[in-house]
Write a protein that holds these residues in place. Structure first.
Motif, short mmCIF file in Angstrom:
data_model
loop_
_atom_site.label_atom_id
_atom_site.label_comp_id
_atom_site.label_asym_id
_atom_site.label_seq_id
_atom_site.Cartn_x
_atom_site.Cartn_y
_atom_site.Cartn_z
N GLN A 153 1.54 91.36 37.53
CA GLN A 153 1.12 91.90 36.15
C GLN A 153 1.46 93.42 35.95
OE1 GLN A 153 -2.93 90.54 36.69
NE2 GLN A 153 -2.45 88.54 36.93
N TYR A 202 -4.10 93.14 27.27
CA TYR A 202 -3.92 93.51 28.64
C TYR A 202 -3.39 94.75 28.89
CZ TYR A 202 -5.35 88.73 29.05
OH TYR A 202 -6.33 87.55 29.19
N VAL A 223 -9.25 87.92 34.31
CA VAL A 223 -8.04 88.93 34.34
C VAL A 223 -8.39 89.80 33.03
CG1 VAL A 223 -5.54 89.06 33.80
CG2 VAL A 223 -6.41 87.11 35.12
N PRO A 224 -8.37 91.07 33.30
CA PRO A 224 -8.53 91.77 34.42
C PRO A 224 -9.94 91.44 35.30
CG PRO A 224 -8.97 93.44 33.01
CD PRO A 224 -8.66 92.12 32.17
N TYR A 235 -6.03 94.35 38.04
CA TYR A 235 -4.94 93.28 37.85
C TYR A 235 -4.60 92.70 39.25
CZ TYR A 235 -5.74 94.79 33.08
OH TYR A 235 -6.00 95.08 31.78
N ASN A 236 -3.84 91.33 39.24
CA ASN A 236 -3.38 90.64 40.16
C ASN A 236 -4.37 90.53 41.25
OD1 ASN A 236 -0.38 90.75 39.45
ND2 ASN A 236 -0.74 92.98 39.25
N ARG A 252 -7.89 101.82 35.49
CA ARG A 252 -6.92 100.82 35.64
C ARG A 252 -6.32 100.66 36.99
NH1 ARG A 252 -3.60 97.70 31.63
NH2 ARG A 252 -2.17 96.36 32.98
N ASP A 268 -3.38 98.28 38.98
CA ASP A 268 -2.59 97.26 38.95
C ASP A 268 -2.23 96.71 40.17
OD1 ASP A 268 -2.04 97.42 35.79
OD2 ASP A 268 -1.07 99.57 36.52
N SER A 304 -2.15 85.71 40.87
CA SER A 304 -1.69 85.83 39.49
C SER A 304 -2.29 84.69 38.78
CB SER A 304 0.06 85.87 39.35
OG SER A 304 0.52 84.70 39.75
#
Length: 435
Positions: free
Chosen positions: A188, A226, A340-341, A359-360, A403, A405, A424
């Motif tokens: 992501q 997102y 997500v997230p 994320y991820n 955030r 990632d 994911s």
């Protein structure tokens, strides 16, 4: 003028009526669009029937089916006519494309794929390419990894369509959708979201009618959501709702964002709604040893030593914070609202509380209350959002968010997360029409 040319021009006029409805009639007529388009289709078909006996049979069936295809719902009559067209003359690429769209409406994705591939076998065509891009993203995967391969192929098909005509807004829009799907089925990566947003912007720039496509505004709003550009996401969803008031999905998504922001803002402001004594005990339990591999002022990455200064949340700058690391205790998470997230809130040794979006992160691997979490080189955003509900009231949100990632950079309870914590998900794009 030949009868063949006349029937084609009649249907062209119908297509223009539908495609450019807002430009020609204004937003004030949007609630009447469905009825007005249906009336125009009926009128067009009546005119076509008067020319049937004078028109070449294959041409007549193709244009008749084009008129029916303007409507959003599947009809057996449209499928029957188009099946006869491609059987009588397989070189008519438009026939293959329209038949593929008809199967799409029917829900027969496999047959739709066969049609678009059938057209491409005979000639490289931008409509066949972008339609196949759309279909590939909807195919069910037979084995692990197929879904990702299909989406990557979808991106390539959409790029080929754009390459054939860079002034075609629909092709740019489909490319934006392909990139948005790629964001979900691969890492992501915010850069992929940026490519989706650029493609949507290009669609509007090259073709004005794209600005009146509710699906474009909806899907772009999902990219903004997102990207954590909540104001832009709400604006896009509102526009989609205005352009297609009967759809419903934009209003649902608006409410979901409202609920998400309400809860994040409330839990950050109230520090997880924890009782004072428990909160104080949690703050006192924060120790530098919980930094794990990030303790000692440096860490090793790719064989190189990297400086890393432990700082409180209040010392974070907006945006990137290189060579810094923060740490806190989890006071709440929002797994009941979104996966997500994955969203939670941490409190540091000074009692400051920030939201964290990861994320991820693999399903079931999220942080729980009481976990100690260290985040290196955090990216922080101060969200200050105001949204008018009506002339007399507005919603306001004001919180700081970090955030993440890639979850494997996190240290949880003194230990670095591993690849098994990565995962994911699949994009949930809900089209009001084929997209």
């Amino acid at each position: 003028m030949s009868s063949e040319t006349e029937v084609e021009q009649i249907v062209d006029k119908l297509q223009d009526f539908c495609d450019n409805f807002v430009q020609n009639h204004g937003m004030e007529k949007i609630h009447e669009k469905t009825a007005m388009v249906k009336q125009e289709v009926d009128s067009t078909i009546a005119m076509l029937k008067t020319l049937e006996e004078r028109c070449q049979k294959t041409t007549y069936m193709l244009q008749y089916a084009r008129a029916l295809n303007v409507l959003p719902d599947y009809t057996r009559e449209c499928e029957d006519y188009l099946s006869k067209v491609v059987k009588r003359d397989p070189s008519i690429i438009q026939g293959w494309n329209l038949l593929g769209e008809t199967f799409w409406k029917k829900g027969d994705i496999g047959a739709a794929k066969d049609c678009f591939q059938g057209g491409l076998k005979r000639k490289k065509d931008k409509v066949s390419l972008r339609s196949l891009s759309m279909v590939l993203r909807q195919l069910k995967a037979d084995k692990f990894g197929d879904e990702q391969k299909n989406v990557i192929s979808s991106v390539e098909m959409a790029k080929d369509a754009v390459g054939m005509d860079v002034e075609d807004g629909m092709s740019w829009y489909i490319l934006g959708n392909a990139y948005l799907s790629l964001f979900f089925v691969t890492e992501q990566n915010p850069k992929v979201l940026a490519m989706a947003l650029e493609a949507y912007s290009k669609a509007e720039k090259v073709e004005k009618r794209s600005t009146h496509n509710p699906d474009l505004h909806f899907n772009r709003a999902m990219a903004y959501r997102y990207e954590e550009s909540y104001q832009l996401a709400l604006e896009g969803l509102t526009t989609a709702d205005q352009l297609d008031p009967t759809w419903g999905s934009p209003r649902t998504k608006i409410n979901e964002i409202f609920n998400y922001l309400d809860k994040v803002n409330d839990l950050v402001e109230k520090k997880g709604k924890m009782k004072s004594k428990r909160l104080q005990n949690m703050i006192k339990s924060i120790k530098e040893t919980n930094l794990g591999p990030y303790s000692g002022g440096s860490f090793t990455i790719n064989g190189k030593q990297q400086k890393l200064e432990y700082i409180p949340l209040s010392s974070l700058n907006e945006g990137a914070n290189p060579e810094k690391v923060i740490m806190g205790k989890v006071v709440c998470n929002m797994a009941d609202i979104t996966l997500v997230p994955f969203t939670f809130a941490i409190i540091d040794h000074n009692g400051d509380c920030y939201a964290v979006t990861v994320y991820n992160l693999a399903r079931g691997k999220g942080m729980i209350i009481g976990d100690s979490v260290a985040i290196p080189e955090p990216f922080m955003t101060h969200h200050k959002i105001e949204w008018s509900l009506n002339a007399d009231s507005a919603k306001k949100w004001d919180f700081r968010n970090i955030r993440v990632d890639n979850p494997i950079v996190l240290i949880v309870n003194g230990r670095k997360l591993t690849q098994e914590h990565c995962g994911s998900t699949i994009a949930a794009m809900i089209p009001s029409q084929a997209s």
